[in-house]
Design an enzyme around this catalytic site. Structure first.
Site: not given
Ligand SMILES: *Cc1c(COP(=O)(O)O)cnc(C)c1O
Length: 368
Positions: A38, A136, A264, A313
């Site tokens: 991701k 979550r 800045y 930036m």
């Molecule tokens: C992002 C995520 C992972 C990966 O976690 P790491 O600590 O980067 O290995 C695994 N499972 C879920 C559900 C996640 O959201």
């Protein structure tokens, strides 16, 4: 003069292989490995990294959102892809690209069944996610009867896996909580599995879970940060290799006189004659403003140079008064030695945040 004259993120695919092999060495022979790619493979490049992992025969991929999976399919990735945070608005797209949704509530389950009816799907793979304490995303553990009854009422979908996510797998002081999560998952996953007449994959552990709770690997584990070279623990980090080097070069050197200001809002005032270097990387590239005013640092000719003044930036300025350097010289923001976690810690952040902040504006280069 160095060969490159712009900011680049070098991605070492050999380091990905090294980390993949290290994590695999911690698994039983039959345990599958899902690679979490991701957020552009944690700020690197999801397409290149996923294609590399596919060559290493990784078993599964996960992304957070459907569009990330679509990009992988368009790049030619054929391995199964779990969409961790699937959203009904993207269900049609998700089916079109053979992506597999995480189903985390009755609302999402019913929406997905409706769309699979419209799209005339049979046995479409889905992943049932339980909430075991992170609070979550996920079904309540008491929902398993209702889930089973709904699943029985349709042939549209088939449970490819049952999973949950640990809240504090890296924290030794939360071991008791984690053990409770493991037990809760085991109980609910087996209860649901027993109501199906086939065997879905069970999975729970992220990187720190893999390393700290070998008894909780179940059928598959999910690794993100470990594949990118970080283990949330300095001992483990010795066995992993950060895959990316963020580097740039000096655009211009200025000599400030005592009393001169820089940047800045004149946030830096020289209290003595000061030599500064301007670098072509700023907050739009992932150098958060929190790194300004001597919190963050870079390395030039192996010497630490603090960021002074406010982060702009597109640029930062660093203090090179005591560093022998010239315009065009290479500057390391982070690499395998000067690692991203150390820099992130200077502003109370973590490797995950700094890595995923590296903007898409920065050119990626790959080497094998
Ligand atoms: C992002 C995520 C992972 C990966 O976690 P790491 O600590 O980067 O290995 C695994 N499972 C879920 C559900 C996640 O959201």
């Amino acid at each position: 003069m160095s060969k490159f004259r712009e900011t680049v993120l070098d991605i070492d695919l050999k380091a990905v292989t090294h980390n993949f092999n290290f994590i695999t060495s911690k698994l039983q022979e039959n345990t599958k490995l899902l690679a979490v790619v991701k957020a552009f493979a944690y700020g690197s490049d999801a397409q290149e990294v996923a294609k590399h992992l596919e060559r290493l025969n990784v078993d599964y991929f996960a992304v957070a959102y459907a569009h990330e999976g679509v990009a992988l399919r368009k790049a030619g990735v054929t391995t199964s892809i779990l969409v961790l945070h699937s959203q009904p608005i993207n269900f049609k797209l998700l089916i079109e690209y053979c992506l597999e949704p995480s189903i985390y509530s009755m609302r999402v389950l019913n929406e997905f069944i409706t769309i699979t009816t419209k799209e005339k799907q049979k046995n479409y793979p889905v992943h049932i996610k339980f909430n075991t304490g992170l609070n979550r995303l996920g079904f309540n553990v008491n929902d398993s009867n209702e889930i089973a009854a709904t699943l029985e009422s349709t042939e549209n979908i088939k449970v490819a896996s049952i999973f949950s996510h640990l809240a504090a797998s890296e924290a030794k002081e939360e071991k008791l909580f984690t053990l409770q999560q493991i037990e809760a998952f085991k109980k609910v996953a087996i209860a649901l599995k027993n109501k199906l007449n086939y065997n879905p994959i069970l999975h729970l552990c992220n990187t720190s879970g893999i390393l700290n709770y070998p008894e909780a690997h179940f059928d598959m584990v999910r690794s993100g940060i470990g594949l990118y070279g970080f283990g949330n623990n300095s001992e483990i980090d010795k066995n992993l290799k950060p895959i990316s080097t963020l580097k740039t070069c000096i655009s211009q050197i200025h000599s400030l006189k005592k009393g001169d200001s820089l940047g800045y809002n004149r946030a830096f005032i020289a209290n003595k004659d000061t030599k500064t270097a301007t670098l072509p990387i700023g907050h739009a590239d992932g150098i958060n403003r929190a790194f300004g005013n001597k919190k963050g640092f870079v390395f030039i000719n192996n010497k630490k140079a603090y960021i002074i003044g406010n982060v702009c930036m597109d640029m930062i300025m660093v203090d090179v008064t005591d560093i022998n350097c010239q315009e065009g010289d290479e500057v390391i923001i982070f690499d395998a030695n000067y690692n991203a976690n150390t820099l992130a810690e200077s502003v109370n952040s973590i490797s995950y945040e700094l890595l995923t902040s590296v903007s898409q504006r920065i050119k990626r280069t790959f080497y094998l």
